[in-house]
Write a protein that holds these residues in place. Structure first.
Motif, PDB file in Angstrom:
ATOM      1  N   GLY A 192       6.419  -3.029 -19.069  1.00 22.66           N
ATOM      2  CA  GLY A 192       7.726  -2.776 -18.995  1.00 22.66           C
ATOM      3  C   GLY A 192       8.057  -2.103 -17.479  1.00 22.66           C
ATOM      4  O   GLY A 192       9.181  -1.817 -17.286  1.00 22.66           O
ATOM      5  N   ASN A 193       6.790  -2.063 -16.548  1.00 19.78           N
ATOM      6  CA  ASN A 193       7.318  -1.145 -15.324  1.00 19.78           C
ATOM      7  C   ASN A 193       7.933  -2.228 -14.403  1.00 19.78           C
ATOM      8  O   ASN A 193       7.625  -3.482 -14.709  1.00 19.78           O
ATOM      9  CB  ASN A 193       6.125  -0.617 -14.804  1.00 19.78           C
ATOM     10  N   ASP A 194       8.602  -1.670 -13.409  1.00 19.81           N
ATOM     11  CA  ASP A 194       8.813  -2.832 -12.167  1.00 19.81           C
ATOM     12  C   ASP A 194       7.681  -3.413 -11.437  1.00 19.81           C
ATOM     13  O   ASP A 194       8.121  -4.162 -10.569  1.00 19.81           O
ATOM     14  CB  ASP A 194      10.042  -2.049 -11.353  1.00 19.81           C
ATOM     15  N   CYS A 195       6.519  -2.798 -11.240  1.00 17.98           N
ATOM     16  CA  CYS A 195       5.412  -3.318 -10.529  1.00 17.98           C
ATOM     17  C   CYS A 195       4.236  -2.753 -11.172  1.00 17.98           C
ATOM     18  O   CYS A 195       4.186  -1.937 -12.143  1.00 17.98           O
ATOM     19  CB  CYS A 195       5.550  -2.827  -9.115  1.00 17.98           C
ATOM     20  N   CYS A 196       3.230  -3.166 -10.761  1.00 23.72           N
ATOM     21  CA  CYS A 196       1.797  -2.922 -11.378  1.00 23.72           C
ATOM     22  C   CYS A 196       1.283  -1.997 -10.103  1.00 23.72           C
ATOM     23  O   CYS A 196       1.515  -2.285  -8.872  1.00 23.72           O
ATOM     24  CB  CYS A 196       0.814  -3.968 -11.153  1.00 23.72           C
ATOM     25  N   ILE A 197       0.474  -1.002 -10.582  1.00 24.14           N
ATOM     26  CA  ILE A 197      -0.069  -0.152  -9.558  1.00 24.14           C
ATOM     27  C   ILE A 197      -1.456  -0.154  -9.785  1.00 24.14           C
ATOM     28  O   ILE A 197      -2.080   0.301 -11.027  1.00 24.14           O
ATOM     29  CB  ILE A 197       0.641   1.041  -9.491  1.00 24.14           C
ATOM     30  N   HIS A 198      -2.305  -0.259  -8.802  1.00 27.29           N
ATOM     31  CA  HIS A 198      -3.733  -0.304  -9.242  1.00 27.29           C
ATOM     32  C   HIS A 198      -4.382   0.927  -8.015  1.00 27.29           C
ATOM     33  O   HIS A 198      -3.777   0.760  -7.000  1.00 27.29           O
ATOM     34  CB  HIS A 198      -4.686  -1.533  -8.770  1.00 27.29           C
ATOM     35  N   LYS A 199      -5.157   1.544  -8.730  1.00 26.51           N
ATOM     36  CA  LYS A 199      -5.790   2.695  -7.648  1.00 26.51           C
ATOM     37  C   LYS A 199      -7.177   1.844  -7.376  1.00 26.51           C
ATOM     38  O   LYS A 199      -8.191   1.818  -8.346  1.00 26.51           O
ATOM     39  CB  LYS A 199      -6.131   3.953  -8.422  1.00 26.51           C
ATOM     40  N   ILE A 200      -7.653   1.736  -6.168  1.00 23.42           N
ATOM     41  CA  ILE A 200      -8.791   1.269  -5.719  1.00 23.42           C
ATOM     42  C   ILE A 200      -9.521   2.594  -5.118  1.00 23.42           C
ATOM     43  O   ILE A 200      -8.867   2.967  -4.202  1.00 23.42           O
ATOM     44  CB  ILE A 200      -8.900   0.037  -4.783  1.00 23.42           C
ATOM     45  N   TYR A 201     -10.889   2.889  -5.585  1.00 18.74           N
ATOM     46  CA  TYR A 201     -11.517   4.048  -5.033  1.00 18.74           C
ATOM     47  C   TYR A 201     -12.737   4.093  -4.566  1.00 18.74           C
ATOM     48  O   TYR A 201     -13.581   3.123  -5.203  1.00 18.74           O
ATOM     49  CB  TYR A 201     -11.045   5.444  -5.934  1.00 18.74           C
ATOM     50  N   VAL A 202     -13.441   4.764  -3.910  1.00 18.85           N
ATOM     51  CA  VAL A 202     -14.621   4.884  -3.781  1.00 18.85           C
ATOM     52  C   VAL A 202     -15.392   5.692  -4.807  1.00 18.85           C
ATOM     53  O   VAL A 202     -15.076   6.890  -5.061  1.00 18.85           O
ATOM     54  CB  VAL A 202     -15.095   5.820  -2.260  1.00 18.85           C
ATOM     55  N   LYS A 203     -16.488   5.169  -5.365  1.00 22.60           N
ATOM     56  CA  LYS A 203     -16.965   5.884  -6.535  1.00 22.60           C
ATOM     57  C   LYS A 203     -17.905   7.148  -5.846  1.00 22.60           C
ATOM     58  O   LYS A 203     -18.567   6.941  -4.901  1.00 22.60           O
ATOM     59  CB  LYS A 203     -17.987   4.840  -7.282  1.00 22.60           C
ATOM     60  N   VAL A 204     -18.051   8.110  -6.628  1.00 26.21           N
ATOM     61  CA  VAL A 204     -18.414   9.206  -6.290  1.00 26.21           C
ATOM     62  C   VAL A 204     -20.022   9.078  -6.499  1.00 26.21           C
ATOM     63  O   VAL A 204     -20.481   8.736  -7.626  1.00 26.21           O
ATOM     64  CB  VAL A 204     -17.956  10.540  -6.792  1.00 26.21           C
TER      65      VAL A 204
ATOM     66  N   ILE B 138       0.804  -1.200  -0.078  1.00 29.99           N
ATOM     67  CA  ILE B 138      -0.105   0.025  -0.113  1.00 29.99           C
ATOM     68  C   ILE B 138       0.790   1.203  -0.238  1.00 29.99           C
ATOM     69  O   ILE B 138       1.614   1.530   0.960  1.00 29.99           O
ATOM     70  CB  ILE B 138      -1.023  -0.009   1.275  1.00 29.99           C
ATOM     71  N   ILE B 139       0.994   1.878  -1.092  1.00 25.65           N
ATOM     72  CA  ILE B 139       1.914   3.094  -1.332  1.00 25.65           C
ATOM     73  C   ILE B 139       1.235   4.366  -1.070  1.00 25.65           C
ATOM     74  O   ILE B 139       1.849   5.633  -0.890  1.00 25.65           O
ATOM     75  CB  ILE B 139       2.854   2.933  -2.572  1.00 25.65           C
ATOM     76  N   GLU B 140      -0.098   4.323  -1.145  1.00 19.18           N
ATOM     77  CA  GLU B 140      -0.862   5.701  -0.789  1.00 19.18           C
ATOM     78  C   GLU B 140      -2.073   5.282  -0.381  1.00 19.18           C
ATOM     79  O   GLU B 140      -2.661   4.503  -0.914  1.00 19.18           O
ATOM     80  CB  GLU B 140      -0.613   6.739  -1.881  1.00 19.18           C
ATOM     81  N   LYS B 141      -2.706   6.079   0.671  1.00 12.13           N
ATOM     82  CA  LYS B 141      -3.983   5.926   0.975  1.00 12.13           C
ATOM     83  C   LYS B 141      -4.819   7.035   1.730  1.00 12.13           C
ATOM     84  O   LYS B 141      -3.784   7.727   2.460  1.00 12.13           O
ATOM     85  CB  LYS B 141      -4.257   4.499   1.678  1.00 12.13           C
ATOM     86  N   ASP B 142      -6.050   7.111   1.593  1.00 16.31           N
ATOM     87  CA  ASP B 142      -7.162   7.908   2.178  1.00 16.31           C
ATOM     88  C   ASP B 142      -8.308   7.345   2.442  1.00 16.31           C
ATOM     89  O   ASP B 142      -8.524   6.620   2.166  1.00 16.31           O
ATOM     90  CB  ASP B 142      -6.763   9.480   1.882  1.00 16.31           C
ATOM     91  N   ASP B 143      -9.308   8.158   2.708  1.00 14.91           N
ATOM     92  CA  ASP B 143     -10.558   7.855   2.843  1.00 14.91           C
ATOM     93  C   ASP B 143     -11.325   7.553   1.552  1.00 14.91           C
ATOM     94  O   ASP B 143     -12.170   6.746   1.612  1.00 14.91           O
ATOM     95  CB  ASP B 143     -11.504   8.959   3.832  1.00 14.91           C
TER      96      ASP B 143
END
Length: 136
Positions: free
Chosen positions: A124-136, A64-69
């Protein structure tokens, strides 16, 4: 599969049926194996395994590289599909087959959540990054 059938007609069904493959069957195969692994862990280590198997971050807080509400950014370096797609230079097709399910997975987990794929190993990136978010 439905889009291919729309474009090329019912003959596509014959080709797919000859191979014994359909979207439902592929997804079911994946889920059955995932559940088999989880059940094997539960049998070996007890029901508390279920409390520590997370849906998204593989149980590693560093993922988890970033998180908020409203959102969380999750990295993954262990995606074999992504590594293989990059290695065999088939990232475009495999992206469509593999990552198209991410939004559905997140929606199925909680219909109030969404998912964006920010970057991938197959790109070709060193990792996958997914953004999981609360829908507005």
């Amino acid at each position: 599969m439905d889009a291919v059938r729309e474009k090329f007609g019912d003959e596509t069904l014959r080709v797919i049926q000859e191979k014994g493959i359909d979207t439902y069957g592929l997804y079911r195969w994946h889920l059955e194996r995932t559940l088999m692994l989880i059940e094997s862990l539960r049998i070996a280590f007890g029901s508390e395994v279920m409390d520590i198997i997370p849906a998204f971050s593989h149980g590693i807080d560093e993922n988890i590289i970033e998180k908020d509400d409203k959102h969380v950014l999750i990295k993954s370096t262990g995606c074999l599909v992504g590594k293989i797609a990059y290695d065999i230079n088939r990232d475009e097709l495999i992206y469509a087959l593999h990552y198209n399910m991410d939004e559905d997975f997140v929606h199925g987990f909680n219909s109030k959540l969404g998912c964006d794929v920010i970057q991938t190993l197959m790109g070709g990136n060193d990792c996958c990054i997914h953004k999981i978010y609360v829908k507005v």
